[in-house]
Each structure stands twice: as C-alpha cells, then as structure tokens.
Write an enzyme that holds these catalytic residues in place. Sequence first.
Site, mmCIF file in Angstrom:
data_model
loop_
_atom_site.group_PDB
_atom_site.id
_atom_site.type_symbol
_atom_site.label_atom_id
_atom_site.label_comp_id
_atom_site.label_asym_id
_atom_site.label_seq_id
_atom_site.Cartn_x
_atom_site.Cartn_y
_atom_site.Cartn_z
ATOM 1 N N SER A 16 37.941 22.337 72.676
ATOM 2 C CA SER A 16 36.841 23.294 72.482
ATOM 3 C C SER A 16 36.266 23.252 71.073
ATOM 4 C CB SER A 16 37.322 24.721 72.787
ATOM 5 O OG SER A 16 38.420 25.077 71.960
ATOM 6 N N ASP A 61 39.816 33.114 64.792
ATOM 7 C CA ASP A 61 41.082 33.354 65.472
ATOM 8 C C ASP A 61 42.193 32.440 64.958
ATOM 9 O OD1 ASP A 61 40.266 30.937 66.462
ATOM 10 O OD2 ASP A 61 40.324 31.496 68.577
ATOM 11 N N HIS A 70 39.627 28.310 66.131
ATOM 12 C CA HIS A 70 38.240 27.887 66.320
ATOM 13 C C HIS A 70 37.420 28.167 65.060
ATOM 14 C CE1 HIS A 70 39.749 28.577 70.438
ATOM 15 N NE2 HIS A 70 39.014 27.509 70.719
#
Length: 210
Positions: free
Chosen positions: A17, A188, A191
């Site tokens: 991601s 977080d 990311h």
Amino acid sequence: MTITLHRSATVLFQGDSITDVGRLAEPDSPLGHGYVRIVAERVRSARPDSDITFVNRGVGGDGVSDLRARWRADTLDLEPDVVSVLIGVNDTWRRYEAGAVTSALAYESDYRAILTQVKNELDVQLILVEPFLVPVREEQWAWREDLDPRIQAVRRLAEEFDAALLAADGLLNQAARAAGDAAYIAGDGVHPTPYGHTVLAEAWTALAGL
C-alpha cells in the site's frame, strides 16, 4: 550506487500500500498519490526530452509471498528496464496485528527468488527500498525485533544482486526526529504522510542522479 534512466526506459514500482496509494482504487490515477507519482513528476521535469514510462503495480496489503505469487504477471511480463521494490512491513505488521508469522528466513528466500527470476529473464537495474517503521505508538517499538532482520536481508540482497539500495528506515526516522513528531512522517507509523512520501521520492530520484 546509482542507476541510469535511459531516454525510453520503463520504470516499474512494486510493493504494497505504500507504493499503491490509491492507484487501484482510482483508475484515473494509475501512479497513485504517493512517492511513485512524485518521482515521475520530478523525473519528467528534469528530463523533459525523455520518453520514460512509469508503471505502478503496488498492491495494498501485500507481503513478500503475495508479491512472489503475482511476480510474473505484474513484473516479468511487463519487461521493465528498472524495477524498484519496497516490500516487507506487512510481514511484520501481520505478526503483531493478526498473529500471522513470516520468518525473516522465509522473507529473504521469497525475496531472493523474485530477484533471481527478474535478473535471469530480463536486463534490468534494481532499486531495493528498505521496509521501514517510524513508531508513533509505544508498542510499535517492539515491532523492530521483527522488522530489523528484514531490513538486514534487503541490504544483503542489494549487495548480492548489485542493486541500488534506498536506506529508507534510517532516512525516515531521521526525518521524524528533525520534524519533532513521528506522525508528521507516517501517521500510523507505517504509511507515509504526503511529506513522508516526498522525503522518500527525493531519495529515490537521488539514486537516479537527479
């Protein structure tokens, strides 16, 4: 070491991601909204006479075994000239969030397998980006026990496969210290924020001599 971006090169970004950043969810943004897009914009600005193609095949949630499973379709079949890989933090995250353990040995074995394939089948330049963690919660410091051996594995593989190494973990943690707030780099801990992506993109383009 650095890489050379030839005038008509195809540059492929692989990962999870952190590389995806919306490219799957938004078909109109095939490069996503993270470091890949920033790299492409900076290279195109610095090399306006070039015809370099940028391709993003990051898939959110992937660990190294997931990347290995889709390696032919999403890497080898695309016949890129440069392959940039950032994978590993999900292998750590799943241990602590879901109890799913991928050993550092298995991680390195899968990683070596995909690099061997691409080197055997294509004439490519490799950039290996270290997985990274910028702890924002106290319990995330314990994750280092699992992540640090993966970072060491990537460093070994970069040497073994004559790849350019982007030492992202130290880079982003130093940026967090300079900013005075880890969440300014990765909200977080995993990311990157837009600024974190910019730091990563600047380091990537520096490896290309830009």
